[in-house]
Design a protein around this motif. Sequence first.
Motif, short mmCIF file in Angstrom:
data_model
loop_
_atom_site.label_atom_id
_atom_site.label_comp_id
_atom_site.label_asym_id
_atom_site.label_seq_id
_atom_site.Cartn_x
_atom_site.Cartn_y
_atom_site.Cartn_z
N GLY A 28 111.71 36.94 59.48
CA GLY A 28 112.57 37.62 58.23
C GLY A 28 111.62 38.37 57.31
N SER A 29 112.00 39.36 56.67
CA SER A 29 111.10 40.09 55.86
C SER A 29 111.01 39.43 54.75
N THR A 30 110.03 39.83 53.85
CA THR A 30 109.34 39.00 52.53
C THR A 30 110.88 38.89 51.57
N GLY A 31 110.91 37.69 51.13
CA GLY A 31 112.27 37.31 50.37
C GLY A 31 113.51 36.95 51.17
N ALA A 32 113.37 36.85 52.27
CA ALA A 32 114.56 36.69 52.97
C ALA A 32 115.03 35.04 52.98
N GLY A 33 114.11 34.20 52.59
CA GLY A 33 114.77 32.96 52.19
C GLY A 33 113.90 31.94 53.27
N LYS A 34 112.59 32.31 54.11
CA LYS A 34 112.34 31.36 55.10
C LYS A 34 111.64 30.28 54.54
N SER A 35 111.00 30.46 53.23
CA SER A 35 110.19 29.15 52.84
C SER A 35 111.20 28.46 52.09
N SER A 36 111.94 29.06 51.44
CA SER A 36 113.31 27.92 50.83
C SER A 36 113.89 27.22 51.88
N LEU A 37 114.10 27.87 53.04
CA LEU A 37 114.82 26.89 54.01
C LEU A 37 113.90 25.62 54.28
N ASP A 65 121.76 32.79 44.04
CA ASP A 65 121.38 32.17 45.51
C ASP A 65 120.48 33.04 46.11
N VAL A 66 119.36 32.32 46.77
CA VAL A 66 118.61 32.88 47.73
C VAL A 66 119.03 32.66 49.12
N LEU A 67 119.74 31.68 49.37
CA LEU A 67 120.34 31.09 50.70
C LEU A 67 121.90 31.05 50.52
N GLY A 111 119.63 28.04 45.52
CA GLY A 111 118.94 28.98 44.54
C GLY A 111 117.97 28.08 43.63
N TYR A 112 117.04 28.91 42.97
CA TYR A 112 116.06 28.27 42.05
C TYR A 112 116.54 28.22 40.72
N ALA A 113 116.44 26.88 40.05
CA ALA A 113 116.87 26.60 38.83
C ALA A 113 118.25 27.34 38.26
#
Length: 242
Positions: free
Chosen positions: A41-50, A22-24, A16-18
């Motif tokens: 995955g849809s927007t906000g699913a966590g692709k970029s975070s991965l 949790d986003v993943l 998760g950020y800061a």
Amino acid sequence: APPVRGSVELRGVRFGYADGPDVLRGLDLVVPAGQTHAVVGSTGAGKSSLLRLVLRFSDPREGQVLLDGTDVRELGWDALRGAIGYVSQDVFLFHGTVRDNLAYGRVDATDEQVQEAARQAEAHAFITALPQGYDTVVGERGQTLSGGQRQRIALARAILRDPALLVLDEATSAVDTETEAAIQRSLAAVTASRTALVVAHRLSTVRDADRIWVLADGRVAEAGSHDELVEAGGIYAGLWAV
Ligand code: DGT
């Protein structure tokens, strides 16, 4: 030829950020060396975070990210940068010639090597059609070039560094079918001899992947080939409305 490397593994990754949520939430994923995998995955699913975790822009709260079996936290920055070629959605071009933009990160590259990389990335033809060819000066935002052309420049730039792993955040911007086909040929050439992890926004990219990971709510919701996932009739099938 040297053995293909660049395998990626995420083991029980929570992130998760800061001090945010949790986003993943317990992500497990494996990309064997030499394969091309897509993440959808849809927007906000966590692709970029991965992708951030694989590139080590961020570290997980729990779990591990492994590159060729080694925790990325134990790899030095030089080793990590040398092993991974990253093509972001926002392609960074600087005010200079096309050639210099291609050779960014490989200033020692010969003209021959630069052109070979551009050929592989399906960029050579449109570059030679520019007023001054490889000597054409592009602006900081690369206005002289279309989005599809910029992404192929970025792919050529990545190839020139010859990374074991290519991490690509595919541009979301709409492109015409001809450009899509050109980008697709470029991707196929670029990923043929290396490992690739692509956040995919185009059906053509996803179809060609060895395996597709469908993220939902920070977890792997589905995984398989295009045909398997269409057959399963779940989230993936709905994403493409097939
Ligand atoms: P996209 O790019 O819209 O298709 O979405 P994804 O799947 O790439 O999702 P991602 O990883 O960008 O975002 C997952 C969650 O994390 C979402 O709730 C937004 C949040 N998030 C993303 N980037 C940041 C960041 O830089 N800071 C904070 N605090 N939250 C972020």
